[in-house]
Design an enzyme around this catalytic site. Structure first.
Site: not given
Ligand code: CMC
Length: 427
Positions: A264, A305, A363
Protein backbone atom coordinates in the site's frame (compact mmCIF):
# COMPACT_ATOMS: atom_id res chain seq x y z
CA UNK A 1 -39.26 -2.55 -11.88
CA UNK A 2 -36.37 -2.96 -9.44
CA UNK A 3 -33.80 -5.44 -10.73
CA UNK A 4 -33.15 -8.63 -8.77
CA UNK A 5 -30.65 -11.48 -8.87
CA UNK A 6 -31.86 -15.02 -8.14
CA UNK A 7 -29.56 -17.32 -6.23
CA UNK A 8 -30.47 -20.94 -6.61
CA UNK A 9 -28.87 -23.41 -4.19
CA UNK A 10 -29.29 -27.16 -4.67
CA UNK A 11 -32.70 -26.89 -6.35
CA UNK A 12 -34.29 -25.04 -3.40
CA UNK A 13 -36.53 -22.02 -4.02
CA UNK A 14 -34.27 -19.26 -5.39
CA UNK A 15 -33.26 -16.49 -3.01
CA UNK A 16 -34.06 -13.03 -4.38
CA UNK A 17 -31.26 -10.50 -4.02
CA UNK A 18 -31.89 -6.82 -4.87
CA UNK A 19 -29.58 -5.23 -7.44
CA UNK A 20 -28.53 -1.70 -6.54
CA UNK A 21 -27.35 0.92 -9.02
CA UNK A 22 -24.91 3.71 -8.20
CA UNK A 23 -24.55 6.96 -10.14
CA UNK A 24 -21.46 5.43 -11.81
CA UNK A 25 -19.86 2.01 -11.89
CA UNK A 26 -21.13 -1.56 -11.98
CA UNK A 27 -24.40 -2.61 -10.38
CA UNK A 28 -24.10 -4.15 -6.93
CA UNK A 29 -25.88 -7.27 -5.70
CA UNK A 30 -27.15 -6.72 -2.16
CA UNK A 31 -26.27 -9.93 -0.30
CA UNK A 32 -26.98 -8.57 3.18
CA UNK A 33 -30.10 -10.77 3.56
CA UNK A 34 -28.13 -14.00 2.99
CA UNK A 35 -27.07 -14.38 6.61
CA UNK A 36 -30.76 -14.68 7.54
CA UNK A 37 -30.98 -17.63 5.12
CA UNK A 38 -27.98 -19.34 6.72
CA UNK A 39 -25.28 -18.33 4.23
CA UNK A 40 -22.28 -16.03 4.17
CA UNK A 41 -20.50 -14.89 1.02
CA UNK A 42 -16.79 -15.66 0.59
CA UNK A 43 -14.61 -12.93 -0.90
CA UNK A 44 -11.01 -12.87 0.42
CA UNK A 45 -9.38 -9.48 -0.15
CA UNK A 46 -12.88 -8.02 -0.75
CA UNK A 47 -12.21 -8.09 -4.49
CA UNK A 48 -15.95 -8.29 -5.34
CA UNK A 49 -17.38 -6.60 -2.27
CA UNK A 50 -18.72 -3.06 -1.86
CA UNK A 51 -18.43 -2.44 1.87
CA UNK A 52 -20.42 0.80 2.02
CA UNK A 53 -22.27 3.50 0.10
CA UNK A 54 -20.18 6.58 -0.56
CA UNK A 55 -20.44 9.90 -2.42
CA UNK A 56 -16.81 10.94 -2.16
CA UNK A 57 -14.65 9.29 -4.80
CA UNK A 58 -15.25 7.25 -7.96
CA UNK A 59 -12.66 5.10 -9.70
CA UNK A 60 -13.00 3.29 -13.02
CA UNK A 61 -9.87 1.17 -13.00
CA UNK A 62 -10.29 -0.11 -16.56
CA UNK A 63 -10.71 3.36 -18.02
CA UNK A 64 -8.09 4.92 -15.70
CA UNK A 65 -10.56 7.43 -14.21
CA UNK A 66 -10.41 8.95 -10.73
CA UNK A 67 -13.02 11.52 -9.67
CA UNK A 68 -13.33 13.33 -6.35
CA UNK A 69 -16.92 14.53 -5.88
CA UNK A 70 -17.18 14.26 -9.69
CA UNK A 71 -14.05 16.26 -10.57
CA UNK A 72 -11.26 14.45 -12.49
CA UNK A 73 -8.00 14.20 -10.55
CA UNK A 74 -5.92 15.80 -13.33
CA UNK A 75 -8.13 18.93 -13.27
CA UNK A 76 -7.90 19.11 -9.49
CA UNK A 77 -4.11 18.72 -9.56
CA UNK A 78 -3.85 21.43 -12.20
CA UNK A 79 -6.45 23.96 -11.03
CA UNK A 80 -6.92 23.52 -7.28
CA UNK A 81 -4.64 23.62 -4.24
CA UNK A 82 -4.43 20.73 -1.80
CA UNK A 83 -6.49 22.65 0.77
CA UNK A 84 -9.22 23.26 -1.83
CA UNK A 85 -9.25 19.49 -2.45
CA UNK A 86 -9.47 18.91 1.32
CA UNK A 87 -12.48 21.24 1.44
CA UNK A 88 -14.03 19.45 -1.53
CA UNK A 89 -13.60 16.01 0.07
CA UNK A 90 -15.03 17.20 3.39
CA UNK A 91 -17.88 19.38 2.12
CA UNK A 92 -18.79 17.95 -1.30
CA UNK A 93 -18.15 21.18 -3.26
CA UNK A 94 -15.10 23.28 -4.08
CA UNK A 95 -14.96 26.42 -1.92
CA UNK A 96 -15.74 29.89 -3.28
CA UNK A 97 -13.18 32.64 -2.59
CA UNK A 98 -14.61 33.52 0.87
CA UNK A 99 -14.92 29.90 1.93
CA UNK A 100 -11.39 29.18 0.69
CA UNK A 101 -9.90 32.13 2.61
CA UNK A 102 -11.74 31.04 5.76
CA UNK A 103 -10.76 27.37 5.42
CA UNK A 104 -7.09 28.17 4.68
CA UNK A 105 -7.01 30.43 7.75
CA UNK A 106 -8.69 27.84 9.96
CA UNK A 107 -6.20 25.16 8.98
CA UNK A 108 -3.31 27.59 9.45
CA UNK A 109 -4.51 28.39 12.98
CA UNK A 110 -4.42 24.70 13.93
CA UNK A 111 -0.91 23.83 12.70
CA UNK A 112 0.82 24.02 16.09
CA UNK A 113 0.68 20.96 18.33
CA UNK A 114 0.25 20.89 22.10
CA UNK A 115 3.64 21.71 23.60
CA UNK A 116 3.54 18.55 25.70
CA UNK A 117 3.60 16.49 22.50
CA UNK A 118 7.21 17.55 21.99
CA UNK A 119 8.10 15.57 25.11
CA UNK A 120 6.24 12.55 23.78
CA UNK A 121 8.81 12.29 20.97
CA UNK A 122 11.63 11.74 23.46
CA UNK A 123 10.26 8.29 24.23
CA UNK A 124 11.30 7.11 20.76
CA UNK A 125 14.75 5.97 19.73
CA UNK A 126 16.39 8.44 17.36
CA UNK A 127 16.50 5.75 14.67
CA UNK A 128 12.78 4.94 14.99
CA UNK A 129 10.97 4.67 11.65
CA UNK A 130 8.96 7.90 11.25
CA UNK A 131 5.84 5.82 10.47
CA UNK A 132 6.24 4.17 13.90
CA UNK A 133 6.40 7.64 15.44
CA UNK A 134 3.40 8.87 13.42
CA UNK A 135 1.26 5.89 14.43
CA UNK A 136 2.04 6.67 18.06
CA UNK A 137 1.77 10.46 18.11
CA UNK A 138 -1.35 10.74 15.95
CA UNK A 139 -3.09 8.20 18.20
CA UNK A 140 -1.83 10.23 21.17
CA UNK A 141 -3.60 13.37 19.89
CA UNK A 142 -6.76 11.90 21.39
CA UNK A 143 -5.14 12.37 24.80
CA UNK A 144 -4.59 16.09 24.09
CA UNK A 145 -7.76 17.31 22.39
CA UNK A 146 -10.59 16.13 24.63
CA UNK A 147 -12.74 19.06 23.55
CA UNK A 148 -13.42 17.61 20.07
CA UNK A 149 -13.96 13.92 20.80
CA UNK A 150 -17.75 13.66 20.79
CA UNK A 151 -18.24 11.81 17.50
CA UNK A 152 -22.00 12.47 17.56
CA UNK A 153 -21.45 16.24 17.52
CA UNK A 154 -20.94 17.52 13.94
CA UNK A 155 -18.95 20.53 15.16
CA UNK A 156 -16.59 18.30 17.16
CA UNK A 157 -16.08 16.15 14.07
CA UNK A 158 -15.29 19.25 12.03
CA UNK A 159 -12.77 20.57 14.56
CA UNK A 160 -11.06 17.16 14.70
CA UNK A 161 -10.90 17.13 10.89
CA UNK A 162 -9.27 20.58 10.86
CA UNK A 163 -6.85 19.58 13.60
CA UNK A 164 -5.80 16.40 11.84
CA UNK A 165 -5.29 18.04 8.44
CA UNK A 166 -3.40 20.96 10.03
CA UNK A 167 -1.20 19.00 12.42
CA UNK A 168 -0.11 16.12 10.19
CA UNK A 169 2.64 18.13 8.39
CA UNK A 170 3.86 19.50 11.73
CA UNK A 171 4.09 16.01 13.25
CA UNK A 172 5.61 14.60 10.05
CA UNK A 173 8.36 17.26 10.05
CA UNK A 174 8.91 16.72 13.79
CA UNK A 175 9.44 13.00 13.25
CA UNK A 176 12.14 13.86 10.67
CA UNK A 177 13.81 16.52 12.83
CA UNK A 178 13.84 14.10 15.75
CA UNK A 179 15.78 11.53 13.68
CA UNK A 180 18.38 14.22 12.82
CA UNK A 181 18.66 15.52 16.37
CA UNK A 182 17.74 19.00 15.11
CA UNK A 183 15.33 21.36 16.91
CA UNK A 184 11.69 21.09 15.95
CA UNK A 185 10.55 24.03 13.81
CA UNK A 186 7.34 25.80 14.76
CA UNK A 187 4.97 26.31 11.80
CA UNK A 188 4.79 29.73 10.14
CA UNK A 189 1.40 31.28 9.45
CA UNK A 190 2.64 33.34 6.49
CA UNK A 191 3.36 30.18 4.46
CA UNK A 192 0.87 27.99 2.65
CA UNK A 193 0.37 24.31 3.50
CA UNK A 194 3.09 22.82 1.28
CA UNK A 195 5.54 25.69 1.89
CA UNK A 196 5.08 25.36 5.62
CA UNK A 197 5.78 21.63 5.47
CA UNK A 198 9.00 22.19 3.48
CA UNK A 199 10.02 24.95 5.89
CA UNK A 200 9.48 22.73 8.96
CA UNK A 201 11.40 19.88 7.25
CA UNK A 202 14.38 21.77 5.87
CA UNK A 203 14.55 25.01 7.87
CA UNK A 204 16.51 25.47 11.08
CA UNK A 205 16.55 28.24 13.68
CA UNK A 206 20.10 29.30 12.77
CA UNK A 207 19.37 30.69 9.30
CA UNK A 208 16.62 31.68 6.89
CA UNK A 209 15.13 29.03 4.63
CA UNK A 210 13.64 30.21 1.37
CA UNK A 211 11.09 27.82 -0.11
CA UNK A 212 11.51 27.11 -3.85
CA UNK A 213 8.07 27.71 -5.47
CA UNK A 214 8.51 24.87 -8.01
CA UNK A 215 9.22 22.44 -5.18
CA UNK A 216 6.33 23.79 -3.09
CA UNK A 217 3.97 23.35 -6.06
CA UNK A 218 5.23 19.77 -6.56
CA UNK A 219 4.74 19.05 -2.85
CA UNK A 220 1.20 20.42 -2.98
CA UNK A 221 0.48 18.17 -5.99
CA UNK A 222 1.91 15.13 -4.23
CA UNK A 223 -0.49 15.80 -1.34
CA UNK A 224 -3.37 16.36 -3.78
CA UNK A 225 -2.70 13.18 -5.75
CA UNK A 226 -2.77 11.15 -2.55
CA UNK A 227 -5.79 12.90 -1.01
CA UNK A 228 -8.28 10.07 -1.45
CA UNK A 229 -8.67 6.77 -3.22
CA UNK A 230 -12.07 5.32 -2.39
CA UNK A 231 -12.22 2.21 -0.17
CA UNK A 232 -8.50 1.26 -0.20
CA UNK A 233 -6.96 -0.77 2.65
CA UNK A 234 -6.15 2.17 4.94
CA UNK A 235 -9.47 3.97 4.34
CA UNK A 236 -11.35 0.73 4.98
CA UNK A 237 -9.30 0.36 8.16
CA UNK A 238 -10.30 3.87 9.25
CA UNK A 239 -13.97 3.07 8.54
CA UNK A 240 -13.76 -0.25 10.38
CA UNK A 241 -12.12 1.36 13.41
CA UNK A 242 -14.63 4.24 13.23
CA UNK A 243 -17.57 1.84 13.08
CA UNK A 244 -16.82 0.84 16.67
CA UNK A 245 -17.28 4.45 17.79
CA UNK A 246 -13.54 5.01 18.30
CA UNK A 247 -12.41 8.64 18.31
CA UNK A 248 -11.12 10.24 15.06
CA UNK A 249 -7.47 10.46 16.17
CA UNK A 250 -7.44 6.74 17.03
CA UNK A 251 -9.12 5.94 13.68
CA UNK A 252 -6.59 7.94 11.66
CA UNK A 253 -3.76 6.28 13.61
CA UNK A 254 -5.16 2.90 12.51
CA UNK A 255 -5.19 4.17 8.92
CA UNK A 256 -1.55 5.21 9.22
CA UNK A 257 -0.65 1.73 10.48
CA UNK A 258 -2.47 0.08 7.56
CA UNK A 259 -0.85 2.43 5.07
CA UNK A 260 2.63 1.47 6.21
CA UNK A 261 2.77 -1.90 4.40
CA UNK A 262 4.74 -2.23 1.15
CA UNK A 263 1.67 -3.32 -0.83
CA UNK A 264 0.00 0.00 0.00
CA UNK A 265 1.61 3.30 1.05
CA UNK A 266 4.97 1.71 1.76
CA UNK A 267 5.41 1.12 -1.98
CA UNK A 268 7.03 4.52 -2.65
CA UNK A 269 9.73 3.67 -0.11
CA UNK A 270 9.99 0.17 -1.57
CA UNK A 271 10.53 1.65 -5.06
CA UNK A 272 13.68 3.46 -3.96
CA UNK A 273 14.94 0.44 -2.02
CA UNK A 274 14.37 -1.66 -5.14
CA UNK A 275 16.29 0.84 -7.30
CA UNK A 276 19.15 0.60 -4.78
CA UNK A 277 19.05 -3.17 -5.02
CA UNK A 278 19.10 -3.11 -8.83
CA UNK A 279 22.00 -0.69 -8.61
CA UNK A 280 22.80 -0.21 -12.29
CA UNK A 281 20.97 0.15 -15.61
CA UNK A 282 22.79 -2.97 -16.86
CA UNK A 283 20.89 -5.09 -14.28
CA UNK A 284 17.36 -3.94 -15.18
CA UNK A 285 16.77 -6.95 -17.48
CA UNK A 286 17.80 -9.38 -14.73
CA UNK A 287 15.32 -7.84 -12.25
CA UNK A 288 12.48 -7.67 -14.77
CA UNK A 289 13.09 -11.41 -15.32
CA UNK A 290 12.96 -12.04 -11.55
CA UNK A 291 9.66 -10.12 -11.34
CA UNK A 292 8.17 -12.40 -13.99
CA UNK A 293 9.38 -15.62 -12.37
CA UNK A 294 6.46 -17.33 -10.59
CA UNK A 295 8.88 -19.03 -8.17
CA UNK A 296 10.50 -15.78 -7.15
CA UNK A 297 8.53 -13.55 -4.71
CA UNK A 298 10.23 -10.42 -6.12
CA UNK A 299 7.84 -7.87 -7.67
CA UNK A 300 8.58 -4.62 -9.39
CA UNK A 301 7.62 -2.09 -6.75
CA UNK A 302 5.61 0.84 -8.09
CA UNK A 303 3.99 -1.30 -10.79
CA UNK A 304 0.49 -2.74 -10.78
CA UNK A 305 -2.61 -1.79 -8.87
CA UNK A 306 -5.59 -3.65 -7.45
CA UNK A 307 -8.05 -1.35 -9.17
CA UNK A 308 -6.24 0.26 -12.12
CA UNK A 309 -5.86 -2.12 -15.00
CA UNK A 310 -4.90 0.87 -17.12
CA UNK A 311 -2.47 3.76 -16.61
CA UNK A 312 -3.00 5.19 -13.09
CA UNK A 313 -4.40 8.70 -13.80
CA UNK A 314 -2.47 10.02 -10.82
CA UNK A 315 0.75 8.63 -12.28
CA UNK A 316 0.25 10.75 -15.45
CA UNK A 317 0.18 13.99 -13.44
CA UNK A 318 2.95 12.76 -11.16
CA UNK A 319 5.18 12.04 -14.16
CA UNK A 320 4.71 15.63 -15.44
CA UNK A 321 5.53 16.98 -11.97
CA UNK A 322 8.54 14.66 -11.86
CA UNK A 323 9.86 16.16 -15.13
CA UNK A 324 9.31 19.73 -13.79
CA UNK A 325 11.15 19.01 -10.53
CA UNK A 326 14.07 17.24 -12.18
CA UNK A 327 14.47 20.14 -14.63
CA UNK A 328 14.28 22.73 -11.82
CA UNK A 329 16.85 20.93 -9.70
CA UNK A 330 19.04 19.95 -12.65
CA UNK A 331 19.31 16.35 -11.45
CA UNK A 332 18.01 14.65 -14.61
CA UNK A 333 21.27 12.76 -15.01
CA UNK A 334 21.21 11.24 -11.52
CA UNK A 335 22.11 7.54 -12.09
CA UNK A 336 19.26 6.25 -9.92
CA UNK A 337 16.72 8.39 -11.75
CA UNK A 338 18.09 7.21 -15.10
CA UNK A 339 17.72 3.66 -13.85
CA UNK A 340 14.09 4.35 -12.88
CA UNK A 341 13.33 5.71 -16.35
CA UNK A 342 14.91 2.67 -18.02
CA UNK A 343 12.90 0.35 -15.79
CA UNK A 344 9.72 2.19 -16.72
CA UNK A 345 10.58 1.96 -20.44
CA UNK A 346 11.32 -1.78 -20.34
CA UNK A 347 8.31 -2.70 -18.20
CA UNK A 348 5.93 -0.69 -20.41
CA UNK A 349 7.12 -2.70 -23.43
CA UNK A 350 7.42 -6.10 -21.79
CA UNK A 351 4.78 -8.65 -22.82
CA UNK A 352 4.23 -9.92 -19.23
CA UNK A 353 3.57 -6.43 -17.84
CA UNK A 354 1.50 -5.37 -20.85
CA UNK A 355 -0.64 -8.54 -20.75
CA UNK A 356 -1.26 -8.30 -16.99
CA UNK A 357 -1.88 -4.53 -17.33
CA UNK A 358 0.82 -3.69 -14.82
CA UNK A 359 1.48 0.02 -15.35
CA UNK A 360 3.62 2.31 -13.20
CA UNK A 361 1.48 3.56 -10.33
CA UNK A 362 1.52 6.85 -8.43
CA UNK A 363 4.20 5.62 -6.05
CA UNK A 364 6.69 4.96 -8.78
CA UNK A 365 6.97 8.66 -9.66
CA UNK A 366 6.29 10.13 -6.22
CA UNK A 367 9.30 8.22 -4.87
CA UNK A 368 11.52 9.70 -7.56
CA UNK A 369 10.29 13.28 -6.96
CA UNK A 370 10.64 13.02 -3.20
CA UNK A 371 14.16 11.71 -3.55
CA UNK A 372 15.07 14.59 -5.86
CA UNK A 373 13.63 17.11 -3.37
CA UNK A 374 15.89 15.65 -0.68
CA UNK A 375 13.25 13.89 1.42
CA UNK A 376 14.74 10.77 3.02
CA UNK A 377 13.26 7.48 1.84
CA UNK A 378 11.80 6.51 5.20
CA UNK A 379 9.69 9.72 5.16
CA UNK A 380 7.95 8.85 1.88
CA UNK A 381 5.05 6.97 3.44
CA UNK A 382 4.65 9.71 6.05
CA UNK A 383 4.07 12.15 3.19
CA UNK A 384 1.52 9.78 1.66
CA UNK A 385 -0.21 9.65 5.09
CA UNK A 386 -0.26 13.45 5.29
CA UNK A 387 -1.84 13.67 1.84
CA UNK A 388 -4.36 10.89 2.56
CA UNK A 389 -5.57 12.39 5.87
CA UNK A 390 -8.44 14.45 4.32
CA UNK A 391 -9.65 11.34 2.48
CA UNK A 392 -9.59 9.23 5.65
CA UNK A 393 -11.39 11.88 7.65
CA UNK A 394 -13.97 12.55 4.91
CA UNK A 395 -14.85 8.82 4.78
CA UNK A 396 -14.97 8.58 8.55
CA UNK A 397 -17.23 11.63 8.74
CA UNK A 398 -19.47 10.35 5.94
CA UNK A 399 -19.93 7.10 7.83
CA UNK A 400 -20.50 8.63 11.27
CA UNK A 401 -22.95 11.24 10.00
CA UNK A 402 -25.06 8.56 8.26
CA UNK A 403 -26.42 5.26 9.50
CA UNK A 404 -23.80 2.58 10.02
CA UNK A 405 -23.25 -0.73 11.73
CA UNK A 406 -20.12 -1.99 13.43
CA UNK A 407 -17.95 -3.63 10.73
CA UNK A 408 -17.84 -7.35 11.42
CA UNK A 409 -16.94 -9.72 8.56
CA UNK A 410 -17.52 -13.45 8.94
CA UNK A 411 -15.31 -16.37 7.85
CA UNK A 412 -15.19 -19.77 6.22
CA UNK A 413 -14.09 -21.81 9.24
CA UNK A 414 -11.66 -24.63 8.38
CA UNK A 415 -10.44 -25.48 11.88
CA UNK A 416 -11.29 -28.43 14.12
CA UNK A 417 -14.90 -29.26 14.87
CA UNK A 418 -16.03 -29.23 18.52
CA UNK A 419 -14.13 -31.74 20.69
CA UNK A 420 -13.51 -32.44 24.39
CA UNK A 421 -10.30 -31.74 26.26
CA UNK A 422 -8.45 -34.90 27.28
CA UNK A 423 -6.68 -34.95 30.67
CA UNK A 424 -3.05 -33.73 30.49
CA UNK A 425 -1.62 -37.23 31.05
CA UNK A 426 -3.49 -38.58 28.01
CA UNK A 427 -2.48 -35.86 25.50
N1 CMC B 1 5.57 -7.14 -10.41
C1 CMC B 1 5.45 -8.36 -11.00
N2 CMC B 1 4.28 -9.04 -11.11
C2 CMC B 1 3.20 -8.47 -10.59
C3 CMC B 1 3.23 -7.19 -9.96
C4 CMC B 1 4.48 -6.53 -9.90
N3 CMC B 1 4.57 -5.32 -9.31
N4 CMC B 1 2.01 -6.85 -9.53
C5 CMC B 1 1.19 -7.89 -9.87
N5 CMC B 1 1.92 -8.85 -10.51
C6 CMC B 1 1.38 -10.08 -11.10
C7 CMC B 1 1.07 -11.11 -10.01
O1 CMC B 1 2.17 -11.97 -9.80
C8 CMC B 1 -0.12 -11.82 -10.59
O2 CMC B 1 0.35 -12.75 -11.55
P1 CMC B 1 -0.47 -14.13 -11.82
O3 CMC B 1 -1.84 -13.72 -12.29
O4 CMC B 1 0.33 -14.81 -12.87
O5 CMC B 1 -0.50 -14.84 -10.51
C9 CMC B 1 -0.88 -10.74 -11.36
O6 CMC B 1 0.11 -9.75 -11.69
C10 CMC B 1 -1.99 -10.09 -10.55
O7 CMC B 1 -1.42 -9.68 -9.30
P2 CMC B 1 -2.20 -9.72 -7.92
O8 CMC B 1 -1.22 -9.73 -6.79
O9 CMC B 1 -3.23 -10.81 -7.96
O10 CMC B 1 -2.94 -8.33 -8.00
P3 CMC B 1 -3.49 -7.51 -6.78
O11 CMC B 1 -4.56 -6.66 -7.33
O12 CMC B 1 -3.84 -8.40 -5.64
O13 CMC B 1 -2.22 -6.65 -6.32
C11 CMC B 1 -0.71 -4.89 -5.94
C12 CMC B 1 -2.06 -5.29 -6.52
C13 CMC B 1 -0.59 -3.35 -5.97
C14 CMC B 1 -0.59 -5.32 -4.47
C15 CMC B 1 0.42 -5.53 -6.77
O14 CMC B 1 0.34 -5.11 -8.13
C16 CMC B 1 1.81 -5.24 -6.22
O15 CMC B 1 2.26 -5.96 -5.31
N6 CMC B 1 2.52 -4.17 -6.73
C17 CMC B 1 3.77 -3.76 -6.19
C18 CMC B 1 3.54 -2.92 -4.94
C19 CMC B 1 3.02 -1.54 -5.26
O16 CMC B 1 3.54 -0.85 -6.14
N7 CMC B 1 1.99 -1.11 -4.51
C20 CMC B 1 1.45 0.25 -4.62
C21 CMC B 1 0.05 0.27 -5.05
S1 CMC B 1 -0.44 1.94 -5.49
C22 CMC B 1 -0.51 2.80 -4.03
C23 CMC B 1 -1.72 2.58 -3.26
O17 CMC B 1 -2.82 2.87 -3.77
O18 CMC B 1 -1.60 2.15 -2.12
Amino acid sequence: MAKKALLSIDGQDPIELPILAGTEGPEVIDVSSLTGKGYFTFDPGFVSTASCESEITYIDGNAGILLHRGYPIDQLAEKASFLEVCYLLLHGELPNATQKAHFDRTITLHTMVHEQLRVFFNGFRRDAHPMAIMTGVVGALSAFYHDSLDINDARHREISAHRLIAKMPTLAAMSYKYSLGQPFMYPRNDLNYAENFLYMMFGNPAEDYVVNPVIARAMDRIFTLHADHEQNASTSTVRLAGSTGANPFACIASGIAALWGPSHGGANEAVLNMLDEIGDVSRVGEFVKKAKDKNDPFRLMGFGHRVYKNYDPRAKVMKETCDEVLAELGVGDDPQLKLAMELERIALEDEYFVEKKLYPNVDFYSGIILKAIGIPVNMFTVIFATGRTPGWIAHWNEMISGSYKIGRPRQLYLGKSARDIRPLAER
